[in-house]
Design a protein around this motif. Structure first.
Motif, PDB file in Angstrom:
ATOM      1  N   GLY A   1     -79.521 -16.977 -32.703  1.00 34.91           N
ATOM      2  CA  GLY A   1     -79.117 -18.210 -32.037  1.00 34.91           C
ATOM      3  C   GLY A   1     -79.593 -19.463 -32.727  1.00 34.91           C
ATOM      4  N   VAL A   2     -80.517 -19.313 -33.673  1.00 37.67           N
ATOM      5  CA  VAL A   2     -81.060 -20.472 -34.389  1.00 37.67           C
ATOM      6  C   VAL A   2     -81.340 -20.061 -35.838  1.00 37.67           C
ATOM      7  CG1 VAL A   2     -82.141 -21.475 -32.327  1.00 37.67           C
ATOM      8  CG2 VAL A   2     -83.458 -19.922 -33.776  1.00 37.67           C
ATOM      9  N   VAL A   3     -81.486 -21.063 -36.686  1.00 34.44           N
ATOM     10  CA  VAL A   3     -81.982 -20.849 -38.044  1.00 34.44           C
ATOM     11  C   VAL A   3     -83.324 -21.566 -38.137  1.00 34.44           C
ATOM     12  CG1 VAL A   3     -81.610 -21.228 -40.510  1.00 34.44           C
ATOM     13  CG2 VAL A   3     -79.659 -20.721 -39.015  1.00 34.44           C
ATOM     14  N   GLU A   4     -84.403 -20.801 -38.256  1.00 34.48           N
ATOM     15  CA  GLU A   4     -85.725 -21.420 -38.334  1.00 34.48           C
ATOM     16  C   GLU A   4     -85.882 -22.152 -39.658  1.00 34.48           C
ATOM     17  OE1 GLU A   4     -88.796 -18.598 -37.514  1.00 34.48           O
ATOM     18  OE2 GLU A   4     -88.402 -18.626 -35.363  1.00 34.48           O
ATOM     19  N   GLU A   5     -86.577 -23.293 -39.617  1.00 36.00           N
ATOM     20  CA  GLU A   5     -86.691 -24.133 -40.809  1.00 36.00           C
ATOM     21  C   GLU A   5     -87.399 -23.425 -41.960  1.00 36.00           C
ATOM     22  OE1 GLU A   5     -85.195 -27.049 -41.549  1.00 36.00           O
ATOM     23  OE2 GLU A   5     -84.165 -26.520 -39.684  1.00 36.00           O
ATOM     24  N   ARG A   6     -88.286 -22.498 -41.657  1.00 37.78           N
ATOM     25  CA  ARG A   6     -88.964 -21.782 -42.744  1.00 37.78           C
ATOM     26  C   ARG A   6     -88.004 -20.859 -43.492  1.00 37.78           C
ATOM     27  NH1 ARG A   6     -92.693 -17.429 -39.404  1.00 37.78           N
ATOM     28  NH2 ARG A   6     -91.025 -16.570 -38.106  1.00 37.78           N
ATOM     29  N   LYS A   7     -86.841 -20.578 -42.885  1.00 45.44           N
ATOM     30  CA  LYS A   7     -85.835 -19.757 -43.547  1.00 45.44           C
ATOM     31  C   LYS A   7     -84.628 -20.581 -43.991  1.00 45.44           C
ATOM     32  CE  LYS A   7     -86.901 -15.200 -41.694  1.00 45.44           C
ATOM     33  NZ  LYS A   7     -86.314 -13.925 -41.232  1.00 45.44           N
ATOM     34  N   ARG A   8     -84.743 -21.910 -43.878  1.00 44.48           N
ATOM     35  CA  ARG A   8     -83.604 -22.756 -44.226  1.00 44.48           C
ATOM     36  C   ARG A   8     -83.209 -22.597 -45.692  1.00 44.48           C
ATOM     37  NH1 ARG A   8     -79.937 -24.535 -41.249  1.00 44.48           N
ATOM     38  NH2 ARG A   8     -81.450 -25.433 -39.778  1.00 44.48           N
ATOM     39  N   ALA A   9     -84.187 -22.540 -46.582  1.00 48.19           N
ATOM     40  CA  ALA A   9     -83.881 -22.438 -48.012  1.00 48.19           C
ATOM     41  C   ALA A   9     -83.087 -21.170 -48.314  1.00 48.19           C
ATOM     42  CB  ALA A   9     -85.172 -22.472 -48.829  1.00 48.19           C
ATOM     43  N   GLU A  10     -83.469 -20.068 -47.681  1.00 53.18           N
ATOM     44  CA  GLU A  10     -82.753 -18.816 -47.902  1.00 53.18           C
ATOM     45  C   GLU A  10     -81.355 -18.886 -47.293  1.00 53.18           C
ATOM     46  OE1 GLU A  10     -81.717 -15.043 -49.055  1.00 53.18           O
ATOM     47  OE2 GLU A  10     -83.345 -16.335 -49.746  1.00 53.18           O
ATOM     48  N   TRP A  11     -81.239 -19.512 -46.106  1.00 51.74           N
ATOM     49  CA  TRP A  11     -79.929 -19.698 -45.466  1.00 51.74           C
ATOM     50  C   TRP A  11     -79.005 -20.488 -46.390  1.00 51.74           C
ATOM     51  CZ3 TRP A  11     -76.842 -23.749 -43.810  1.00 51.74           C
ATOM     52  CH2 TRP A  11     -75.841 -23.457 -42.887  1.00 51.74           C
ATOM     53  N   VAL A  12     -79.512 -21.567 -46.966  1.00 52.51           N
ATOM     54  CA  VAL A  12     -78.723 -22.403 -47.867  1.00 52.51           C
ATOM     55  C   VAL A  12     -78.308 -21.599 -49.101  1.00 52.51           C
ATOM     56  CG1 VAL A  12     -78.855 -24.357 -49.460  1.00 52.51           C
ATOM     57  CG2 VAL A  12     -79.649 -24.613 -47.093  1.00 52.51           C
ATOM     58  N   ARG A  13     -79.246 -20.845 -49.667  1.00 50.15           N
ATOM     59  CA  ARG A  13     -78.936 -20.065 -50.872  1.00 50.15           C
ATOM     60  C   ARG A  13     -77.787 -19.098 -50.616  1.00 50.15           C
ATOM     61  NH1 ARG A  13     -79.778 -15.348 -53.309  1.00 50.15           N
ATOM     62  NH2 ARG A  13     -80.794 -14.440 -51.472  1.00 50.15           N
ATOM     63  N   ARG A  14     -77.807 -18.436 -49.469  1.00 51.38           N
ATOM     64  CA  ARG A  14     -76.747 -17.475 -49.159  1.00 51.38           C
ATOM     65  C   ARG A  14     -75.412 -18.174 -48.927  1.00 51.38           C
ATOM     66  NH1 ARG A  14     -79.472 -13.257 -44.850  1.00 51.38           N
ATOM     67  NH2 ARG A  14     -81.495 -13.073 -45.868  1.00 51.38           N
ATOM     68  N   ARG A  15     -75.454 -19.334 -48.259  1.00 54.37           N
ATOM     69  CA  ARG A  15     -74.205 -20.052 -47.986  1.00 54.37           C
ATOM     70  C   ARG A  15     -73.556 -20.550 -49.273  1.00 54.37           C
ATOM     71  NH1 ARG A  15     -76.271 -18.284 -44.078  1.00 54.37           N
ATOM     72  NH2 ARG A  15     -75.005 -16.562 -44.818  1.00 54.37           N
ATOM     73  N   LEU A  16     -74.364 -21.043 -50.195  1.00 57.35           N
ATOM     74  CA  LEU A  16     -73.821 -21.517 -51.466  1.00 57.35           C
ATOM     75  C   LEU A  16     -73.255 -20.352 -52.278  1.00 57.35           C
ATOM     76  CD1 LEU A  16     -76.502 -24.169 -52.524  1.00 57.35           C
ATOM     77  CD2 LEU A  16     -74.262 -24.572 -51.471  1.00 57.35           C
ATOM     78  N   ARG A  17     -73.913 -19.211 -52.189  1.00 53.67           N
ATOM     79  CA  ARG A  17     -73.388 -18.022 -52.871  1.00 53.67           C
ATOM     80  C   ARG A  17     -72.056 -17.609 -52.254  1.00 53.67           C
ATOM     81  NH1 ARG A  17     -77.261 -13.160 -52.295  1.00 53.67           N
ATOM     82  NH2 ARG A  17     -76.334 -13.165 -50.207  1.00 53.67           N
ATOM     83  N   SER A  18     -71.948 -17.705 -50.930  1.00 54.63           N
ATOM     84  CA  SER A  18     -70.692 -17.363 -50.259  1.00 54.63           C
ATOM     85  C   SER A  18     -69.580 -18.330 -50.638  1.00 54.63           C
ATOM     86  CB  SER A  18     -70.891 -17.352 -48.736  1.00 54.63           C
ATOM     87  OG  SER A  18     -71.773 -16.324 -48.339  1.00 54.63           O
ATOM     88  N   ASN A  19     -69.933 -19.607 -50.866  1.00 54.09           N
ATOM     89  CA  ASN A  19     -68.927 -20.570 -51.316  1.00 54.09           C
ATOM     90  C   ASN A  19     -68.286 -20.128 -52.625  1.00 54.09           C
ATOM     91  OD1 ASN A  19     -68.683 -22.468 -49.316  1.00 54.09           O
ATOM     92  ND2 ASN A  19     -70.022 -23.978 -50.265  1.00 54.09           N
ATOM     93  N   LYS A  20     -69.096 -19.584 -53.523  1.00 51.49           N
ATOM     94  CA  LYS A  20     -68.563 -19.093 -54.793  1.00 51.49           C
ATOM     95  C   LYS A  20     -67.628 -17.910 -54.558  1.00 51.49           C
ATOM     96  CE  LYS A  20     -72.580 -20.559 -57.532  1.00 51.49           C
ATOM     97  NZ  LYS A  20     -73.700 -20.116 -58.408  1.00 51.49           N
TER      98      LYS A  20
END
Length: 692
Positions: free
Chosen positions: A91-110
């Protein structure tokens, strides 16, 4: 993601840790050990959606009725085995995992860019393992609730809540696909990807056997997880520690497969905390920053009531602080949290609690400059939702902060969130009180809720038709009108495709829809299908914000949308086919279609938006230049492919097929039309999915 390489290690280099189990027998054993209890599995919904969505077609926007059938079969199999399921979603994305969340999303964009490249090259859907329909995780929560299943949404890190919840209730196990569940000292972890519904068997990843094989205690597992790399501690941060451990291991044992995990385990044993206080993390010679990161990572695995020997720090709750508490009524915040945890709303709690919202990847073509991203298309409705939920009065003691939006779309590098301020309604007559919308029970409150819902969309003129249409069609008319007003390059053909499929889909079974023939895949239609489904998530949010004047079930995609059917209608509409053909010759469907169309067109005219016809062909055939004035590619469609579009017969491709189609007698009689370059279909879909 879990722990880097741990699943692979257990399956390939330490197979004794992977135990094939019969779930029926596990259930019997559990009841024997816990008399009077019901065998229950906690299901990690986010990890299972890829297994659940076994529909052959996914790129068109989702096969939602078919998906509902699959979920029902999944639930029924466990019910027949006497096993209760509790579904959990992040239900949430914790800020300590934000960097990993961003990395996966950018990879999915590719990956999404590759999807559109393949569609444009081949006119076909790529392999189904690349992506999933937009909004699948969001709508899966509501789908399972509609099937009578207990469904929950986390208010902090999802894996932690699942492990804690299952452990506190002493449930039979956790069904998921995340090696973090091996690390938590909780109930058994069962593989979702290895599940076979026919035999009701799967694989149990045994943390006890893993500890025995590595010579570790269960309390050592959080440290090995962090040294190998996980969502909190990036793999690169502890590389120097791993390299040191591997070098020492090779000096003693030589090189062999799986050495990284064995080496780190042996290294941990050599520096285990001693009673005199020596050893432990201090012996790893880390910087202060890396030590803090490592400790935070280890603490993320320690459940309530458990001891942890590796640091002297006192464990504390790392849950986020309610940043919006001083701006939001306490009763509203309490109600929002309760609805959120019961998976009865979407985005509302995130807005009210800390003012941070996320939206993952959508199938959007970065090369299509005519169609804006869904993030920008639906920003106006989000601004109004924020304005309804959060105070916007200038006399407020402290100005409410803007909402932080982490929305994924082409070109957004996600280096920081976009700050979006709450916005008041443009209609001064609408001044709803949130407590009235949420807590009043009198009969007149629904009128207030409905008028507020339409105000969020700035479509108050539709108040007159709310009682004349079924709710799913109300949602379609509102959403299509909103999209057309926001996206200037939508044509009458696009509107006809949206509305005709919405009328037809309600009368088709999932098996009917499984056999819908779409002889080619159009990239623009793919994006429009995803745009519509994303729009439904905002209607759900708006409905929640207004106190739910509509049943959530009536706003679900399986009530109004099918990706293959939309794609078929889109191709027909842009091929210049009459509306009667889009409505399959059914007179009642045709009548309803024209009624809906007039509602949309009249509203747009009053707003100064004239929707014009603009048929287009976006699938290029080699050697044919683009007719810029007409907006479509030169007419060279193989006649046999065009025929397959309108006859529901699959397009045959083989030696001489092109020439045969060109020279057929029926082709010679057919009038010259603007047509698509149609490509071969993917293999025939089997409507009864299996679970590997």
């Amino acid at each position: 993601m879990g722990v880097q390489g741990l699943n692979h290690f257990m399956e390939n280099w330490c197979p004794d840790t992977c135990i094939k189990v019969d779930l029926r027998k596990m259930a019997v054993d559990h009841m024997t050990a816990h008399p009077g209890s019901t065998p229950t599995l906690v299901v990690d919904g986010m990890a299972c959606v890829r297994q659940w969505y076994s529909c052959q077609a996914w790129v068109h926007g989702g096969q939602w009725k078919e998906y509902m059938h699959i979920l029902n079969e999944f639930v029924s199999a466990f019910s027949a085995a006497g096993i209760k399921l509790v579904f959990y979603f992040d239900g949430v994305v914790e800020e300590r995992k934000r960097a990993e969340w961003v990395r996966r999303r950018l990879r999915s964009n590719k990956d999404i860019a590759k999807i559109f490249h393949l569609i444009k090259s081949d006119g076909q859907q790529p392999g189904r393992d690349i992506s999933l329909p937009s909004g699948l995780a969001t709508f899966s929560r509501f789908a399972l609730k509609s099937l009578g299943q207990e469904t929950k949404c986390s208010t902090r890190e999802g894996d932690y809540e699942i492990a804690t919840y299952a452990n506190s209730h002493n449930y039979m196990g956790i069904l998921g696909q995340d090696s973090d569940f091996v690390i938590y000292d909780t109930v058994p972890y069962l593989s979702a990807s290895k599940l076979c519904l026919q035999s009701m068997t799967t694989v149990l990843f045994s943390r006890e056997r893993l500890c025995h094989a590595l010579g570790l205690e269960k309390t050592d597992l959080p440290l090995i997880a962090c040294l190998l790399g996980n969502d909190v501690v990036p793999e690169t941060c502890m590389r120097h520690v791993r390299d040191r451990a591997i070098n020492e291991y090779r000096n003693r044992h030589g090189r062999h497969q799986g050495e990284k995990v064995f080496a780190v385990a042996e290294f941990i044993s050599s520096c285990h905390p001693l009673r005199d206080g020596s050893g432990g993390i201090a012996s790893l010679s880390l910087s202060v920053a890396d030590t803090q990161l490592l400790e935070n990572g280890m603490h993320s695995y320690v459940l309530p009531g458990q001891r942890f020997p590796w640091t002297n720090q006192e464990l504390c709750d790392t849950g986020s602080v309610c940043a919006m508490e001083r701006f939001v009524d306490a009763a509203i915040l309490k109600a929002a949290k309760e609805k959120h945890t019961r998976a009865e709303c979407f985005m509302i709690y995130n807005i009210l609690y800390d003012g941070v919202v996320e939206c993952s990847n959508t199938l959007e073509d970065e090369e299509n400059t005519e169609l804006p991203s869904q993030a920008s298309v639906f920003q106006p409705i989000r601004e109004h939702i924020y304005g309804l939920l959060l105070p916007t009065q200038p006399d407020h003691a402290v100005p409410v902060p803007a909402v932080k939006e982490w929305f994924v779309f082409p070109g957004n590098k996600l280096k920081e969130p976009k700050m979006v301020s709450p916005k008041q309604f443009s209609d001064s007559d609408i001044k709803p009180d949130l407590r009235d919308l949420w807590f009043r029970k009198d009969t007149e409150v629904r009128h207030l809720q409905l008028s507020t819902f339409l105000a969020l969309l700035e479509l108050k003129e539709y108040a007159e038709v709310l009682d004349t249409l079924e709710v799913p069609l109300v949602a379609v008319v509102c959403l299509v009108t909103y999209i057309v007003l926001q996206v200037t390059h939508l044509s009458l053909e696009d509107v006809d495709a949206y509305l005709s499929q919405a009328v037809c889909v309600r009368f088709k079974t999932y098996t009917d829809l499984c056999h819908t023939k779409v002889p080619c895949v159009d990239p623009r239609a793919v994006q429009l299908g995803s745009l519509f489904v994303r729009g439904l998530t905002y209607l759900v949010t708006a409905n929640s914000a207004c106190g739910s004047p509509f049943s959530m079930e009536d706003l679900m995609p399986w009530r109004m949308f099918d990706g293959l059917l939309f794609h078929q209608k889109y191709l027909l509409a842009h091929s210049g086919r009459p509306s009667e053909e889009l409505l399959e010759g059914n007179s009642s469907w045709i009548s309803q279609f024209y009624s809906l169309r007039e509602l949309v067109l009249n509203t747009c005219r009053r707003r100064g938006r004239t929707i014009q016809t603009a048929p287009r062909r976006t699938q290029q055939e080699p050697g044919r230049p683009l007719n810029q004035e007409a907006g479509y590619w030169g007419d060279s469609t193989p006649r046999h492919c065009e025929s397959s579009l309108h006859s529901n017969r699959p397009c045959s491709r083989g030696p001489g097929a092109h020439m045969q189609g060109r020279g057929s007698q029926s082709s010679a009689r057919r009038p010259n039309r603007r047509r698509y370059h149609l490509a071969p279909r993917w293999p025939q879909h089997n409507p009864r999915p299996s679970y590997p």
